[in-house]
Design a protein around this motif. Structure first.
Motif, short mmCIF file in Angstrom:
data_model
loop_
_atom_site.label_atom_id
_atom_site.label_comp_id
_atom_site.label_asym_id
_atom_site.label_seq_id
_atom_site.Cartn_x
_atom_site.Cartn_y
_atom_site.Cartn_z
N PHE A 97 2.54 -8.98 4.61
CA PHE A 97 3.90 -9.04 4.06
C PHE A 97 3.83 -8.77 2.56
O PHE A 97 3.09 -9.46 1.84
N THR A 98 4.61 -7.79 2.10
CA THR A 98 4.62 -7.45 0.68
C THR A 98 6.04 -7.42 0.14
O THR A 98 6.99 -7.22 0.88
N GLY A 99 6.16 -7.60 -1.17
CA GLY A 99 7.45 -7.54 -1.85
C GLY A 99 7.49 -6.33 -2.76
O GLY A 99 7.18 -5.22 -2.37
N HIS A 100 7.94 -6.56 -4.00
CA HIS A 100 7.85 -5.58 -5.08
C HIS A 100 8.91 -4.49 -5.04
O HIS A 100 9.48 -4.14 -6.07
N THR A 101 9.23 -3.93 -3.86
CA THR A 101 10.12 -2.77 -3.81
C THR A 101 11.59 -3.16 -3.83
O THR A 101 12.42 -2.36 -4.25
N HIS A 102 11.93 -4.34 -3.33
CA HIS A 102 13.33 -4.82 -3.21
C HIS A 102 14.13 -4.04 -2.16
O HIS A 102 15.31 -4.31 -1.98
N TRP A 103 13.53 -3.07 -1.48
CA TRP A 103 14.28 -2.28 -0.50
C TRP A 103 14.87 -3.20 0.57
O TRP A 103 14.18 -4.08 1.10
N LEU A 162 0.84 -1.19 0.00
CA LEU A 162 0.00 0.00 0.00
C LEU A 162 0.88 1.25 0.00
O LEU A 162 2.02 1.23 0.47
N LYS A 163 0.34 2.34 -0.51
CA LYS A 163 1.08 3.59 -0.64
C LYS A 163 1.43 4.17 0.73
O LYS A 163 0.61 4.15 1.66
N ASN A 164 2.66 4.67 0.84
CA ASN A 164 3.13 5.35 2.06
C ASN A 164 3.05 4.46 3.30
O ASN A 164 2.60 4.89 4.37
N THR A 165 3.50 3.24 3.13
CA THR A 165 3.53 2.31 4.27
C THR A 165 4.97 1.84 4.47
O THR A 165 5.75 2.50 5.15
N VAL A 166 5.36 0.74 3.84
CA VAL A 166 6.67 0.15 4.07
C VAL A 166 7.73 0.76 3.15
O VAL A 166 7.43 1.54 2.25
N ALA A 167 8.99 0.36 3.40
CA ALA A 167 10.12 0.86 2.62
C ALA A 167 9.90 0.64 1.12
O ALA A 167 9.51 -0.44 0.69
N GLY A 168 10.15 1.69 0.36
CA GLY A 168 9.97 1.65 -1.08
C GLY A 168 8.60 2.08 -1.55
O GLY A 168 8.40 2.37 -2.73
N SER A 169 7.62 2.12 -0.62
CA SER A 169 6.25 2.46 -1.02
C SER A 169 5.90 3.92 -0.79
O SER A 169 4.78 4.34 -1.09
N ALA A 212 16.51 -11.98 -5.10
CA ALA A 212 17.31 -11.81 -6.32
C ALA A 212 18.33 -10.68 -6.20
O ALA A 212 19.53 -10.87 -6.44
N TYR A 213 17.88 -9.48 -5.84
CA TYR A 213 18.75 -8.32 -5.68
C TYR A 213 18.02 -7.29 -4.84
O TYR A 213 16.79 -7.33 -4.69
N LEU A 214 18.76 -6.32 -4.28
CA LEU A 214 18.21 -5.37 -3.33
C LEU A 214 18.26 -3.94 -3.87
O LEU A 214 18.91 -3.67 -4.89
N TRP A 215 17.57 -3.04 -3.17
CA TRP A 215 17.52 -1.63 -3.54
C TRP A 215 17.62 -0.80 -2.26
O TRP A 215 17.39 -1.32 -1.16
N ASN A 216 18.01 0.49 -2.38
CA ASN A 216 18.14 1.30 -1.17
C ASN A 216 17.54 2.69 -1.34
O ASN A 216 17.03 3.03 -2.41
N ASP A 217 17.60 3.50 -0.27
CA ASP A 217 16.98 4.81 -0.27
C ASP A 217 17.66 5.81 -1.18
O ASP A 217 17.13 6.89 -1.44
N ASP A 218 18.84 5.48 -1.67
CA ASP A 218 19.51 6.31 -2.67
C ASP A 218 19.04 5.98 -4.08
O ASP A 218 19.61 6.45 -5.06
N ASP A 219 18.01 5.14 -4.16
CA ASP A 219 17.46 4.69 -5.44
C ASP A 219 18.54 3.99 -6.26
O ASP A 219 18.71 4.24 -7.46
N ALA A 220 19.26 3.09 -5.59
CA ALA A 220 20.38 2.40 -6.22
C ALA A 220 20.32 0.90 -5.98
O ALA A 220 19.87 0.44 -4.92
N TYR A 221 20.78 0.15 -6.96
CA TYR A 221 20.88 -1.31 -6.89
C TYR A 221 21.91 -1.72 -5.84
O TYR A 221 22.97 -1.11 -5.70
N VAL A 222 21.57 -2.77 -5.07
CA VAL A 222 22.48 -3.35 -4.10
C VAL A 222 22.52 -4.85 -4.34
O VAL A 222 21.47 -5.51 -4.31
N GLN A 223 23.68 -5.41 -4.58
CA GLN A 223 23.75 -6.86 -4.76
C GLN A 223 23.59 -7.54 -3.40
O GLN A 223 24.26 -7.19 -2.43
N GLY A 224 22.70 -8.50 -3.34
CA GLY A 224 22.46 -9.18 -2.09
C GLY A 224 21.18 -10.00 -2.17
O GLY A 224 20.48 -10.00 -3.19
N SER A 225 20.87 -10.67 -1.07
CA SER A 225 19.72 -11.57 -1.04
C SER A 225 19.22 -11.66 0.40
O SER A 225 19.97 -12.04 1.30
#
Length: 287
Positions: free
Chosen positions: A209-215, A174-181, A240-253
């Protein structure tokens, strides 16, 4: 089996399960995403929890493009862990159904999930697990019919008198809830945002529990409580891979181990590459 819930008290763990999301399996067995899933499954299969786990819950984007060849690659991975893991229950994600013909994409989904419907529920080890899913192949968002929302309200109502938590899974947050949303991050994604929020607010025993953002799980807002009484929502990161608040790809799982106690649920973030716990993602929700 007993696990320490905090430094001061030891409580009996009544049940446990694991959560994976956004595995984005490719048809190439050697692709990094496929290798990351193997690491995650090996982590679970080798853990002290595996004999007591009541299941692995997948929060969607099982494959990267919804192709039959990708689902076959997933089946090859799962075959290597046959009889070593609990059953997996799947949520459909936008990558699973959005990139082509709906019937074809659902055919692939059925090969691993055993079902063609995108919403379903299960009672496992005395606890209720509810899976929601888009009913059209939108590019990024989920769309939930009035029928599905009414079904969810009815299913959550079954749990109201028990005092037990109910575990709900949907790929898009949902909008304005968890990281990335958050609105500026742009990875929320339910067309019926207000309608779904209204249903969930009636049922504070729900954990969504939601996915989608990869944060990644060390991000702010990984856990979000809606309103004063709940429900509580969790971002599940990605295998598969992660994302962060700098709007950048992070390799990890990353993913979760969830422990259920008589008076609380503990949600523990796990780094599958390093096989280590994430201290910044260790949450307790009291009931």
């Amino acid at each position: 089996m007993k696990h320490r819930a905090n430094e001061d008290e030891a409580t009996e763990m009544l049940a446990c399960f694991q959560i994976l999301s956004d595995t984005h399996i490719r048809s190439d067995d050697n692709h990094l995403y496929n290798r990351h899933l193997r690491l995650a499954l090996e982590d679970i299969a080798s853990s002290e929890y595996v004999s007591e786990s009541c299941g692995i819950m997948h929060a969607g984007d099982i494959t990267d493009h919804g192709l039959i060849e990708e689902y076959k690659a997933l089946q090859r991975i799962l075959l290597d862990y046959e009889n070593r893991l609990p059953a997996i229950a799947y949520t459909v994600g936008n990558h699973d159904v959005a990139l082509g013909d709906w019937a074809y994409r659902m055919e692939g989904y059925e090969t691993v999930s055993g079902r063609r419907d995108t919403y379903h529920d299960h009672w496992i080890s005395g606890y209720h697990f509810v899976f929601l899913g888009t009913e059209r192949g939108l590019e990024r968002f989920a769309t939930l019919s009035e029928t599905q929302l009414g079904w969810l309200d009815e299913k959550l109502g079954e749990d109201a008198a028990t005092g037990k938590p109910v575990f709900v899974f949907l790929h898009q947050p949902l909008k304005n809830t968890v990281a990335g949303s958050l609105e500026h991050q742009a990875w929320f994604g339910v067309e019926e945002d207000e309608e779904l929020r209204s249903v969930l607010l009636k049922h504070p025993q729900a954990l969504l529990f939601t996915g989608h953002t990869h944060w990644h799980l060390e991000s702010p807002h990984t856990m979000h409580r809606a309103g004063e009484r709940g429900p509580v929502m969790f971002n599940t990161a990605s295998v598969a891979y992660l994302w962060n608040d700098d709007d950048a790809y992070v390799q990890g799982s990353q993913g979760y181990y969830v422990e259920i106690y008589a008076d609380k649920v503990r949600v523990r973030g796990r780094n599958f590459v390093e096989g280590s716990w994430l201290a910044a993602a260790d949450f307790e929700v009291e009931f």
